[in-house]
Design an enzyme around this catalytic site. Structure first.
Site, PDB file in Angstrom:
ATOM      1  CE  LYS A 190       8.296 -11.254  -0.025  1.00 33.61           C
ATOM      2  NZ  LYS A 190       8.595 -10.766   1.334  1.00 33.61           N
ATOM      3  CD  GLN A 214       7.246  -7.601   2.723  1.00 34.17           C
ATOM      4  OE1 GLN A 214       7.098  -8.799   2.548  1.00 34.17           O
ATOM      5  NE2 GLN A 214       8.301  -6.959   2.278  1.00 34.17           N
ATOM      6  CG  ASP A 265      10.480 -13.747   5.551  1.00 34.03           C
ATOM      7  OD1 ASP A 265      10.946 -14.097   4.452  1.00 34.03           O
ATOM      8  OD2 ASP A 265       9.610 -12.871   5.676  1.00 34.03           O
TER       9      ASP A 265
HETATM   10  N1  GUN Z   1      11.197  -6.593   3.680  1.00 30.67           N
HETATM   11  C1  GUN Z   1      12.178  -6.544   2.762  1.00 30.67           C
HETATM   12  N2  GUN Z   1      12.566  -7.797   2.430  1.00 30.67           N
HETATM   13  C2  GUN Z   1      11.813  -8.643   3.165  1.00 30.67           C
HETATM   14  C3  GUN Z   1      11.761 -10.053   3.276  1.00 30.67           C
HETATM   15  O1  GUN Z   1      12.497 -10.812   2.627  1.00 30.67           O
HETATM   16  N3  GUN Z   1      10.855 -10.530   4.162  1.00 30.67           N
HETATM   17  C4  GUN Z   1      10.052  -9.735   4.905  1.00 30.67           C
HETATM   18  N4  GUN Z   1       9.191 -10.298   5.760  1.00 30.67           N
HETATM   19  N5  GUN Z   1      10.078  -8.429   4.831  1.00 30.67           N
HETATM   20  C5  GUN Z   1      10.961  -7.883   3.962  1.00 30.67           C
END
Ligand code: GUN
Length: 294
Positions: free
Chosen positions: A53, A97, A120
């Site tokens: 990311k 995350q 998110d």
């Molecule tokens: N864990 C797995 N996919 C994601 C996501 O898209 N965002 C976040 N914050 N955690 C994740």
């Protein structure tokens, strides 16, 4: 006829190129979009996702910082960091995350995010807004799937979209997106989960099947309809001694056997994963654009 392999990497690159142009336009007005990524603990898969990311942010000119916290971080310390970032104008988006270490309450941590920086789309106020289609942000993976279908020309209007998995991060928000009245939605949606009886009755009637279960190759050829479109959200690590890492990535779909039966399918890796990241960048850009118009 051979199935089309839906190229998520290419679509994500197209989205990123579009985001990069908008980022430059904002920068010309003195605003650099910023994303703060919080990584708690040492889960190796999460570390890879966060790094990807951050690299994607660099690619499009978004400023990003990773805040790495130890496995035994206290809840109040994590919430204090989030509150600091909520008030930091260099960051237009904040992501925590997931999954978090077990001793941390995921819900109270997500609720401490400023909803206007929740790129998110996990805060209850943003999830709630998904219900009536008035959300500020759309969740990365579901909107990435929608964008992928749109860019590849697979219509959802009037189709039966079957989602396997009811997670807060994929299954539930995907259902909410695809039932909306509107373009690239307007589908009849069924959500299957561990409580579903006779799973194949549903999956075999899917025009578009979204697999978001988190179990390697659980969607076998007998579960899919001839000519359907298969979207594989799973990213599962399975042991593989021929790889230097000792593992390889496989989806929730038994790709080798399903591919001959369907009209289109996303690969793993290179399908939905890159789109999730691209949509995160788009949300961060949107957030920065919003602050610039205030
Ligand atoms: N864990 C797995 N996919 C994601 C996501 O898209 N965002 C976040 N914050 N955690 C994740």
């Amino acid at each position: 006829m051979a199935a089309a392999i839906i190229d998520g990497k290419k679509c994500a690159q197209d989205v990123k190129n579009e985001v990069a142009v908008e980022v430059q336009a904002l920068k010309a007005r003195g605003i650099t979009p910023g994303l703060a990524a919080i990584l708690v603990g040492d889960d190796p898969a999460s570390a890879v996702y966060v790094r990807n990311k951050s690299l994607a942010c660099n690619e499009v000119g978004i400023h990003s910082e990773i805040f790495r916290l130890s496995d035994n971080t206290k809840e109040e310390d994590l919430i204090r960091l989030i509150e600091t970032l909520n008030n930091d104008r260099t960051f237009h988006g904040i992501l925590v995350q997931l999954p978090l270490p077990k001793h941390l309450n995921e819900r109270s941590i997500i609720e401490s995010l400023d909803p206007l920086k929740d790129v998110d789309c996990l805060h209850t106020s943003n999830m709630g807004r998904l219900v009536d289609g008035s959300s500020i942000f759309t969740p990365g993976t579901p909107s990435g799937i929608q964008e992928l279908l749109k860019r590849c020309g697979y219509h959802t209007d009037g189709k039966h979209v079957v989602i396997c998995g009811r997670s807060n991060i994929v299954g539930k928000p995907a259902a909410l997106l695809f039932i909306q009245k509107g373009d690239w939605a307007n589908a009849t949606v069924t959500v299957c989960h561990t409580g579903t009886k006779n799973l194949s009755d549903f999956t075999r009637s899917a025009d578009i099947l979204i697999a978001a279960v988190g179990r390697p190759k659980i969607i076998t050829a007998d579960l899919v309809k001839e000519g359907s479109v298969i979207i594989d959200v799973g990213i599962n690590r399975v042991p593989d001694e021929t790889k230097r890492s000792g593992y390889r990535l496989v989806g929730d779909v038994d790709f080798e056997n399903v591919v001959d039966k369907v009209s289109a399918i996303t690969p793993v890796p290179g399908g939905v994963g890159p789109m999730t990241v691209a949509m995160l960048l788009l949300n961060t850009l949107k957030s920065a654009q919003q602050t610039s118009s205030e």
